[in-house]
Design a protein around this motif. Structure first.
Motif, PDB file in Angstrom:
ATOM      1  N   SER A  16       0.819  -1.225   0.000  1.00 36.91           N
ATOM      2  CA  SER A  16       0.000   0.000   0.000  1.00 36.91           C
ATOM      3  C   SER A  16       0.850   1.271   0.000  1.00 36.91           C
ATOM      4  CB  SER A  16      -0.973   0.005   1.179  1.00 36.91           C
ATOM      5  OG  SER A  16      -0.280   0.096   2.399  1.00 36.91           O
ATOM      6  N   GLY A  17       2.062   1.192   0.591  1.00 31.50           N
ATOM      7  CA  GLY A  17       2.920   2.368   0.632  1.00 31.50           C
ATOM      8  C   GLY A  17       3.316   2.878  -0.751  1.00 31.50           C
ATOM      9  N   ALA A  18       3.247   2.001  -1.750  1.00 28.62           N
ATOM     10  CA  ALA A  18       3.649   2.407  -3.102  1.00 28.62           C
ATOM     11  C   ALA A  18       2.695   3.446  -3.684  1.00 28.62           C
ATOM     12  CB  ALA A  18       3.718   1.180  -4.013  1.00 28.62           C
ATOM     13  N   PHE A  19       1.439   3.412  -3.251  1.00 28.41           N
ATOM     14  CA  PHE A  19       0.433   4.341  -3.801  1.00 28.41           C
ATOM     15  C   PHE A  19       0.055   5.441  -2.806  1.00 28.41           C
ATOM     16  CE2 PHE A  19      -1.457   0.545  -6.405  1.00 28.41           C
ATOM     17  CZ  PHE A  19      -0.356   0.582  -7.244  1.00 28.41           C
ATOM     18  N   GLU A  20       0.748   5.469  -1.676  1.00 25.75           N
ATOM     19  CA  GLU A  20       0.335   6.333  -0.562  1.00 25.75           C
ATOM     20  C   GLU A  20       0.862   7.766  -0.684  1.00 25.75           C
ATOM     21  OE1 GLU A  20       1.748   4.737   3.116  1.00 25.75           O
ATOM     22  OE2 GLU A  20       0.158   5.702   4.267  1.00 25.75           O
ATOM     23  N   ASP A  21       0.086   8.681  -0.145  1.00 21.23           N
ATOM     24  CA  ASP A  21       0.517  10.078  -0.046  1.00 21.23           C
ATOM     25  C   ASP A  21       1.347  10.188   1.239  1.00 21.23           C
ATOM     26  OD1 ASP A  21       0.841  12.775   0.285  1.00 21.23           O
ATOM     27  OD2 ASP A  21      -1.258  13.298  -0.087  1.00 21.23           O
ATOM     28  N   THR A  22       2.640  10.412   1.103  1.00 14.35           N
ATOM     29  CA  THR A  22       3.500  10.418   2.301  1.00 14.35           C
ATOM     30  C   THR A  22       3.177  11.593   3.226  1.00 14.35           C
ATOM     31  OG1 THR A  22       5.173  11.562   0.963  1.00 14.35           O
ATOM     32  CG2 THR A  22       5.451   9.185   1.290  1.00 14.35           C
ATOM     33  N   ARG A  23       2.474  12.598   2.686  1.00 24.04           N
ATOM     34  CA  ARG A  23       2.076  13.719   3.544  1.00 24.04           C
ATOM     35  C   ARG A  23       0.882  13.343   4.409  1.00 24.04           C
ATOM     36  NH1 ARG A  23       3.780  16.061  -1.167  1.00 24.04           N
ATOM     37  NH2 ARG A  23       5.088  17.902  -0.951  1.00 24.04           N
ATOM     38  N   ARG A  24       0.044  12.464   3.886  1.00 26.90           N
ATOM     39  CA  ARG A  24      -1.186  12.105   4.589  1.00 26.90           C
ATOM     40  C   ARG A  24      -1.295  10.588   4.640  1.00 26.90           C
ATOM     41  NH1 ARG A  24      -5.806  13.645   1.779  1.00 26.90           N
ATOM     42  NH2 ARG A  24      -4.666  13.257  -0.130  1.00 26.90           N
ATOM     43  N   PRO A  25      -0.710   9.982   5.689  1.00 30.13           N
ATOM     44  CA  PRO A  25      -0.702   8.527   5.781  1.00 30.13           C
ATOM     45  C   PRO A  25      -2.082   7.901   5.583  1.00 30.13           C
ATOM     46  CG  PRO A  25       0.650   9.469   7.499  1.00 30.13           C
ATOM     47  CD  PRO A  25      -0.017  10.619   6.809  1.00 30.13           C
ATOM     48  N   ARG A  26      -2.107   6.805   4.903  1.00 30.02           N
ATOM     49  CA  ARG A  26      -3.299   5.998   4.600  1.00 30.02           C
ATOM     50  C   ARG A  26      -4.151   6.574   3.466  1.00 30.02           C
ATOM     51  NH1 ARG A  26      -6.010   4.422  10.220  1.00 30.02           N
ATOM     52  NH2 ARG A  26      -5.081   6.350  10.944  1.00 30.02           N
ATOM     53  N   GLN A  27      -3.785   7.770   2.965  1.00 31.15           N
ATOM     54  CA  GLN A  27      -4.517   8.338   1.831  1.00 31.15           C
ATOM     55  C   GLN A  27      -3.755   8.018   0.549  1.00 31.15           C
ATOM     56  OE1 GLN A  27      -7.513  10.046   2.525  1.00 31.15           O
ATOM     57  NE2 GLN A  27      -7.006   9.213   4.546  1.00 31.15           N
ATOM     58  N   GLN A  28      -4.491   7.879  -0.542  1.00 36.04           N
ATOM     59  CA  GLN A  28      -3.852   7.566  -1.811  1.00 36.04           C
ATOM     60  C   GLN A  28      -3.359   8.839  -2.499  1.00 36.04           C
ATOM     61  OE1 GLN A  28      -6.417   5.550  -4.577  1.00 36.04           O
ATOM     62  NE2 GLN A  28      -4.956   5.890  -6.231  1.00 36.04           N
ATOM     63  N   SER A  29      -2.242   8.716  -3.188  1.00 38.11           N
ATOM     64  CA  SER A  29      -1.738   9.821  -4.008  1.00 38.11           C
ATOM     65  C   SER A  29      -1.778   9.372  -5.460  1.00 38.11           C
ATOM     66  CB  SER A  29      -0.306  10.168  -3.600  1.00 38.11           C
ATOM     67  OG  SER A  29       0.387  10.763  -4.680  1.00 38.11           O
ATOM     68  N   GLU A  30      -2.419  10.178  -6.294  1.00 37.50           N
ATOM     69  CA  GLU A  30      -2.524   9.795  -7.699  1.00 37.50           C
ATOM     70  C   GLU A  30      -1.141   9.852  -8.378  1.00 37.50           C
ATOM     71  OE1 GLU A  30      -6.214  10.552  -9.323  1.00 37.50           O
ATOM     72  OE2 GLU A  30      -5.523  10.742 -11.395  1.00 37.50           O
ATOM     73  N   VAL A  31      -0.328  10.821  -7.952  1.00 39.43           N
ATOM     74  CA  VAL A  31       1.015  10.925  -8.545  1.00 39.43           C
ATOM     75  C   VAL A  31       1.862   9.712  -8.140  1.00 39.43           C
ATOM     76  CG1 VAL A  31       3.163  12.262  -8.524  1.00 39.43           C
ATOM     77  CG2 VAL A  31       0.973  13.441  -8.704  1.00 39.43           C
ATOM     78  N   ALA A  32       1.785   9.344  -6.839  1.00 47.39           N
ATOM     79  CA  ALA A  32       2.554   8.171  -6.395  1.00 47.39           C
ATOM     80  C   ALA A  32       2.065   6.924  -7.116  1.00 47.39           C
ATOM     81  CB  ALA A  32       2.419   8.000  -4.884  1.00 47.39           C
ATOM     82  N   THR A  33       0.754   6.833  -7.308  1.00 48.21           N
ATOM     83  CA  THR A  33       0.187   5.676  -8.009  1.00 48.21           C
ATOM     84  C   THR A  33       0.717   5.617  -9.442  1.00 48.21           C
ATOM     85  OG1 THR A  33      -1.825   5.910  -6.678  1.00 48.21           O
ATOM     86  CG2 THR A  33      -1.986   4.530  -8.642  1.00 48.21           C
ATOM     87  N   ALA A  34       0.691   6.768 -10.129  1.00 50.70           N
ATOM     88  CA  ALA A  34       1.156   6.797 -11.521  1.00 50.70           C
ATOM     89  C   ALA A  34       2.652   6.496 -11.617  1.00 50.70           C
ATOM     90  CB  ALA A  34       0.858   8.165 -12.129  1.00 50.70           C
ATOM     91  N   THR A  35       3.424   7.026 -10.657  1.00 55.45           N
ATOM     92  CA  THR A  35       4.877   6.796 -10.697  1.00 55.45           C
ATOM     93  C   THR A  35       5.199   5.326 -10.433  1.00 55.45           C
ATOM     94  OG1 THR A  35       5.145   9.030  -9.822  1.00 55.45           O
ATOM     95  CG2 THR A  35       7.095   7.625  -9.816  1.00 55.45           C
ATOM     96  N   ALA A  42      -2.314   4.466  15.525  1.00 55.38           N
ATOM     97  CA  ALA A  42      -3.625   3.940  15.130  1.00 55.38           C
ATOM     98  C   ALA A  42      -3.605   3.316  13.732  1.00 55.38           C
ATOM     99  CB  ALA A  42      -4.659   5.062  15.164  1.00 55.38           C
ATOM    100  N   ASP A  43      -2.486   3.467  13.026  1.00 59.63           N
ATOM    101  CA  ASP A  43      -2.383   2.878  11.687  1.00 59.63           C
ATOM    102  C   ASP A  43      -2.182   1.369  11.848  1.00 59.63           C
ATOM    103  OD1 ASP A  43      -1.764   2.043   9.147  1.00 59.63           O
ATOM    104  OD2 ASP A  43      -0.445   3.732   8.699  1.00 59.63           O
ATOM    105  N   ALA A  44      -3.257   0.609  11.595  1.00 55.56           N
ATOM    106  CA  ALA A  44      -3.224  -0.839  11.837  1.00 55.56           C
ATOM    107  C   ALA A  44      -2.123  -1.525  11.030  1.00 55.56           C
ATOM    108  CB  ALA A  44      -4.574  -1.442  11.497  1.00 55.56           C
ATOM    109  N   ARG A  45      -1.724  -0.929   9.904  1.00 56.09           N
ATOM    110  CA  ARG A  45      -0.724  -1.580   9.054  1.00 56.09           C
ATOM    111  C   ARG A  45       0.618  -1.715   9.752  1.00 56.09           C
ATOM    112  NH1 ARG A  45      -0.283   2.170   4.143  1.00 56.09           N
ATOM    113  NH2 ARG A  45      -0.193   3.619   5.885  1.00 56.09           N
TER     114      ARG A  45
END
Lengths: 183, 311
Positions: A64-83, B26-29
């Motif tokens: 999941s970290g590959a597509f994640e927005d490092t600024r906002r944990p657990r949220q997806q980043s479209e740029v990270a996803t595309a890269t 709280a991040d379960a991962r």
């Protein structure tokens, strides 16, 4: 060609499978990939590993970290996803389009070979219009080939190239490492 | 100017995104780990997580850690600055002026020379922020690219200056010694001339900051063993908090090692270093047990789900 994403619903992260699918479809079109793609996301780990199996179907395995927005944990980043997807799909396309027959399987690539190939891939991703931080990839290339002017010149060559073959890519990587040793 | 500044009001521009320790935990991962599936046993965690160039994700891991150092330096600057301002001056604890900012019964006054040391530390931290920005740029990281954990400043919010010395100067700046040593070694192994050089210089400052904390803690609590005990207990709590998930320990399973030699130079006794090693190892083992239990629970739930689907 179809692009499928699993899982259909995410529990640990707030990812949108439709967005991942859309980014995947755009890349498949842009790279002229001629077969179906499945993207399996392992949401149980925050690591950012991503790998690809090329067969009758192309299967991408992404943490999941590959597509994640490092600024906002657990949220997806479209740029990270595309890269992230762009890196592995470019590699898959290189293998399918020819010139990379002699390349070892992904699991057997050395860290230097992988860094060289990724520099070549991300340079092309940037030209597709995806915003990337070139310095991030230069730094990765330097970590694998040494910190020297020769290594930097090799990185520029990879970044700006199109239509390379595996022997050409390998030669650039080896030249970079040799330049650092000589420096 | 107000005293005792709350963490929520730290000034940051739109590039920054804050995350609290509780949000991070709280991040379960971070505890579940790779589950695979009910049929597929969970993949074990790497036995060697130390940040070294041979790690496949070394470049990105180093960039993430460097950004953590950068925001840590900003908060250390803010914390040292607050300690210069938040307390009234008195060379004998408990005998200073009274008022909103100093309570003689709790002894929250500080000697002037302590303020001077904190001012020097603030100057050092400002320099470290500048160096960290340049290093982040060198490594291909933008300012604010990673979420900022504000726990360092939280440890600098105590109303007792002695707790600040224990929590910030000894526990967190002590952790900085471990982090800088790991990053310096990383730069050395990777052949990165700037990283190795800059980390070495910042490390020298951190050793001084910890030494200042160790010295002042002893001096200020010389006549008050109870207060010293309380401060050292607080330090243990902070040490343990920052060892969360086994991030720092002697084990190669931890990304950051324990820099024993530099800690001794910074005024830690052998017993204190051994205690930190023990706390860190306990945190690592605790985390491993937690992961094991959660993996078993997830596998059990998935198994039950599959069984239910089959029937």
């Amino acid at each position: 060609m179809s692009v499928a994403v699993t899982p259909a619903t995410f529990n640990y992260v707030d990812f949108d499978p439709t967005s991942i699918q859309r980014v995947g479809e755009q890349l498949v079109d842009a790279l002229g990939i001629d077969r179906d793609v499945r993207i399996d996301v392992d949401e149980s780990t925050p690591l950012a590993r991503i790998s690809v199996d090329v067969g009758d179907e192309i299967v991408v395995h992404a943490d999941s970290g590959a597509f994640e927005d490092t600024r906002r944990p657990r949220q997806q980043s479209e740029v990270a996803t595309a890269t992230a997807l762009g890196r592995v799909l470019h590699r898959a396309a290189d293998r399918l389009h020819g010139g990379f027959g002699e390349a070892p399987p992904d699991a057997e690539l050395s860290l230097a070979q992988l860094a060289a190939w990724e520099s070549y891939c991300v340079g092309r991703i940037e030209r597709l219009g995806v915003p990337v931080n070139q310095q991030r990839w230069r730094y990765n290339f330097r970590n694998r080939h040494g910190f020297s002017d020769g290594a930097d010149a090799a990185f520029e060559e990879l970044w700006t190239s199109t239509g390379l073959t595996w022997p050409q890519l390998l030669a650039i990587s080896q030249r970079a490492a040799a330049a650092t040793t000589a420096a | 100017m107000r005293t005792y500044f709350p963490v929520e009001e730290l000034a940051r521009d739109e590039r920054f995104s804050k995350i609290t320790m509780s949000e991070r935990m709280a991040d379960a991962r971070t505890v579940v780990g790779r589950t695979g599936g009910a049929e597929e046993p969970a993949k074990p965690k790497r036995n060697n997580n130390r940040l070294v160039p041979s790690r496949p994700d070394a470049s990105d891991a180093a960039r993430g850690l460097m950004h953590g150092i950068f925001v840590g330096e900003i908060q250390a600057l803010e914390g040292a600055g607050r300690t210069c301002h938040d307390f009234a001056v008195s060379n004998v604890p408990g005998t200073g002026p009274t008022g909103a900012d100093s309570n003689p019964t709790t002894g929250n006054t500080v000697p002037f020379a302590l303020k001077l040391d904190m001012a020097r530390q603030a100057w050092d931290e400002a320099r470290h922020v500048e160096i960290s920005v340049k290093l982040s740029d060198w490594m291909g990281t933008e300012i604010g690219q990673f979420a900022e954990n504000t726990v360092l400043f939280e440890a600098a919010c105590s109303t007792d200056p002695v707790l600040r010395l224990a929590g910030v100067n000894r526990a967190l700046e002590g952790l900085a010694i471990d982090v800088f040593t790991t990053m310096k070694d990383f730069g050395d192994l990777a052949g990165d001339p700037y990283l190795e050089f800059c980390e070495d210089w910042m490390l020298a400052d951190e050793v001084t900051h910890v030494k200042m904390g160790s010295d002042w803690l002893r001096k200020v609590t010389e006549q008050d063993p109870e207060r010293r005990k309380k401060a050292l207990e607080f330090q243990t709590v902070v040490d343990k908090m920052f060892s969360f998930g086994g991030t720092r320990s002697d084990s190669e399973e931890s990304p950051i090692g324990l820099a024993r030699r530099f800690r001794e130079l910074a005024g830690f006794t052998e017993v204190e270093v051994a205690d930190i090693a023990e706390v860190s190892m306990a945190a690592l083992n605790e985390s491993k047990d937690q992961v094991k239990a959660l993996r078993a629970k997830v596998a059990e739930e998935l198994g039950a789900q599959l069984k239910a689907n089959a029937s």
